[in-house]
Scaffold this active site. Structure first.
Site, PDB file in Angstrom:
ATOM      1  N   HIS A 122       0.876  -1.170   0.000  1.00  0.00           N
ATOM      2  CA  HIS A 122       0.000   0.000   0.000  1.00  0.00           C
ATOM      3  C   HIS A 122       0.917   1.224   0.000  1.00  0.00           C
ATOM      4  O   HIS A 122       1.862   1.290   0.791  1.00  0.00           O
ATOM      5  CB  HIS A 122      -0.874  -0.006   1.256  1.00  0.00           C
ATOM      6  CG  HIS A 122      -2.019   0.954   1.204  1.00  0.00           C
ATOM      7  ND1 HIS A 122      -1.834   2.316   1.154  1.00  0.00           N
ATOM      8  CD2 HIS A 122      -3.351   0.754   1.169  1.00  0.00           C
ATOM      9  CE1 HIS A 122      -3.011   2.903   1.103  1.00  0.00           C
ATOM     10  NE2 HIS A 122      -3.957   1.978   1.109  1.00  0.00           N
ATOM     11  N   ARG A 171      -5.780   9.442  -1.578  1.00  0.00           N
ATOM     12  CA  ARG A 171      -5.322   9.660  -2.962  1.00  0.00           C
ATOM     13  C   ARG A 171      -6.518   9.772  -3.895  1.00  0.00           C
ATOM     14  O   ARG A 171      -6.522  10.564  -4.827  1.00  0.00           O
ATOM     15  CB  ARG A 171      -4.395   8.522  -3.408  1.00  0.00           C
ATOM     16  CG  ARG A 171      -3.021   8.599  -2.768  1.00  0.00           C
ATOM     17  CD  ARG A 171      -2.112   7.495  -3.308  1.00  0.00           C
ATOM     18  NE  ARG A 171      -2.581   6.183  -2.941  1.00  0.00           N
ATOM     19  CZ  ARG A 171      -2.901   5.221  -3.805  1.00  0.00           C
ATOM     20  NH1 ARG A 171      -2.793   5.413  -5.092  1.00  0.00           N
ATOM     21  NH2 ARG A 171      -3.331   4.046  -3.385  1.00  0.00           N
TER      22      ARG A 171
END
Ligand SMILES: Cc1cc2nc3c(=O)[nH]c(=O)nc-3n(C[C@H](O)[C@H](O)[C@H](O)COP(=O)(O)OP(=O)(O)OC[C@H]3O[C@@H](n4cnc5c(N)ncnc54)[C@H](O)[C@@H]3O)c2cc1C
Length: 574
Positions: free
Chosen positions: A238, A260
């Site tokens: 991640h 994001r």
């Protein structure tokens, strides 16, 4: 040390989304059966489903479709997924989310018109991630646990599964050997069907996100039982693990994908945005691409004080960030960072294993009596898992397994275990209780972290993988020679740490083996010496049994590379 014994019809290992859904579905399908959930921690309080932040992918909106969710999953997985499993994931996710809300009591965030709010996650062509703020897993697991507690479902908490025990004929599963962690005594549970749902967990890397109870025990047990594991080289990093120094266990924990997705920027040590230089989707590219770009930027030495990079959200408006990502803002504040208005240090962190036990559409495995679901199973996500498809996977296949086991056990009697296999398993667990020099296990763990991060991590090559195998073998030998200093078995955490490391090293060796066999770069697996992805049409997945790796062709049962199920929108998914 002869174990105590008990019987159950269905035995479920693990109480994450997969284990609890399996228990509820098996109970609903056949309430007369005895069902036992056995778990290393406390039911409802352990595992990664509880830690789910961002949410759950499901095609609910009128403008979305299961075909679109399917294509995103297949393309995101670099064409390595088992397409029938992926189809089952996307089509049954719709039913499971309705069940979560309408039958089990979850309440997800809503739009002003009352429909379920769905947010953007990277790698998806539609905003389809259902959530409860940014702490979705707590909502799901609390409601599932309550439902299990009120039913006649047995619980064995703080019981660690240590081996799958075959029947006397050696051809089917008789049950599972446990250590009752509270007393240190052994327990053999005879079961007509067993579900492996211990949730994998790549906690062998220096930076990692999963809960500490996850140490690949299920995968290690499956390996010892001779089951095939597929796609084991596919470990997802991640991009945004919190980086707050070595003094805090918060380092490595994840800051969710939605940051994001919502438009957050990644900056290097010079506070420059770098992602547009690496991919046209910039920060919204898939996790593998973003993690690799971050790794490259870090290799250039362009890093923050702790050796990572920054995430910046302030340009989206601090008040809005605080409202949308309350949990994340608080987590960062605990470590001295201002997520809403300042910069937070981040590093790619090992998050999820796409690989796992080869299993069928009904969750059955090659060992009669054993079923697998959730992160212990392989094939659904191929080379890369989309954010939001993890909890969908565990709940969808947990439910499938519950239904399938309830039907499967009806005509099947209990099988007697092979007593030699029980003795051998107990003996293997007892190995560190002998006189000899004992030392701390920390150096072993640190060496494991380093070798996996440096040589079997985000960027790999043949020389590094070969060296890693040798180093892992040496760690295995160190563990074999280890003596636990304290012979009291009750809550002997050094003993359990030793067992944890044994599982992690065994599975690390399989990851390195699969990574060495795959001479191309796909999804989460990147070989510096083979940077091209190779022919998609000739896609094959790695399969490992008894230390041997083979490449098996992917069957394009629904769609082949270059095709799409979305007529007229091919460009979007190419
Ligand atoms: C921080 C974090 C955030 C995440 N966010 C998302 C997200 O937003 N969306 C998404 O889709 N996915 C997310 N994921 C991934 C998701 O959590 C997993 O894919 C999914 O929950 C796995 O479910 P599971 O039931 O297979 O395993 P888990 O929920 O991890 O449960 C495993 C269970 O097995 C037990 N166990 C382990 N070993 C043994 C043993 N030897 N004996 C007995 N029991 C054992 C554990 O105690 C635990 O109860 C996230 C993961 C993490 C770590």
């Amino acid at each position: 040390m002869a174990p105590q014994t008990r019987d159950t019809d269905i035995l479920i290992l693990g109480s994450g989304g997969a284990g609890l859904f399996a228990a509820l579905h098996a109970h609903k399908a056949a309430p007369e059966l005895s069902i036992t959930v056995a778990v290393k921690g406390l039911l409802g309080k352990c595992g990664c489903t509880r830690m789910v932040q961002g949410g759950y992918n499901v095609a609910l909106a009128r403008e979305d479709s299961v075909e679109r969710h399917f294509m995103d999953t297949i393309v995101g997985g670099a064409w390595l997924s088992d397409q029938e499993l992926a189809w089952k994931l996307v089509s049954l996710a719709v039913e499971r989310v309705r069940e979560l809300e309408n039958e089990l009591g979850c309440f997800f965030d809503r739009n002003p018109d009352g429909t379920i709010h769905q947010k953007a996650f990277a790698g998806q062509t539609f905003d389809r991630t259902v959530h409860k703020g940014d702490l979705t897993g707590i909502e799901i697991i609390n409601r599932l646990a309550e439902q299990v507690w009120v039913r006649r479902i047995e619980r064995l908490e703080e019981h660690r599964a240590v081996d799958l025990i075959k029947a006397k004929d050696g051809k089917s599963l008789a049950g599972v050997l446990f250590i009752d962690m509270r007393t240190g005594e052994y327990l053999f549970v005879r079961a007509r069907a067993v579900l492996l749902a211990t949730g994998g967990g790549p906690t062998m890397y220096k930076y990692h996100t999963p809960s500490g109870d996850k140490t690949c025990d299920g995968l290690a047990m499956a390996l010892r039982a001779g089951l095939a594991l597929r796609d084991m080289e596919m470990v997802q990093f991640h991009p945004t693990g919190l980086l707050a120094g070595t003094h805090t266990r918060m380092t490595g924990t994840v800051l969710e994908e939605g940051l994001r997705g919502a438009g957050g920027y990644l900056l290097n040590g010079a506070k420059e945005r770098f992602m547009p230089r690496y991919d046209s989707k910039a920060e919204r590219a898939t996790r593998d691409l973003v993690s690799r770009a971050m790794f490259a930027e870090m290799k250039k030495g362009n890093t923050t004080p702790h050796g990572g990079l920054y995430i910046s959200m302030a340009h989206l408006g601090p008040a809005e960030v605080r409202k949308q990502f309350k949990g994340m803002v608080e987590r960062c504040a605990d470590c001295g960072f201002d997520l809403a208005g300042g910069l937070v240090e981040v590093v790619p962190t090992a998050h999820y294993m796409m690989g796992g036990v080869e299993f069928g559409l009904d969750c059955s495995t090659a060992l009669p009596g054993l079923f697998a679901a959730g992160e212990d199973s392989g094939g659904v996500h191929g080379a890369n898992r989309l954010g939001g498809n993890g909890v969908a996977n565990s709940t969808v296949f947990g439910a499938v397994a519950g239904d399938a086991m309830a039907a499967w056990v009806k005509p099947v009697p209990h099988r007697d275990p092979d007593p030699v296999a029980i003795d051998a398993a107990v003996c293997a667990c007892e190995r560190p209780f002998r006189t000899g020099k004992s030392a701390s296990l920390e150096p072993v763990r640190d060496k494991l972290y380093e070798v996996m991060w440096d040589k079997v991590g985000i960027v790999r090559d043949a020389a590094g993988l070969k060296a890693a195998q040798a180093e892992l073998q040496a760690l295995e030998a160190e563990l074999e020679a280890y003596c636990v200093p304290n012979a009291d078995r009750a809550f002997n955490m050094t003993w359990h740490d030793w067992l944890n490391l044994k599982s992690l090293v065994a599975v690390s060796r399989v990851i390195a083996l699969a990574a060495a066999a795959r001479c191309d770069s796909r999804g989460a697996h990147f070989r510096a010496d083979f940077p091209e992805c190779g022919s998609l049409e000739a896609s094959a997945f790695t399969s490992i049994t008894h230390g041997m790796v083979s490449m098996k062709p992917v069957a394009f049962t629904r769609v082949a590379p270059g095709q799409t199920l979305l007529h007229g929108v091919q460009n979007e998914v190419a």
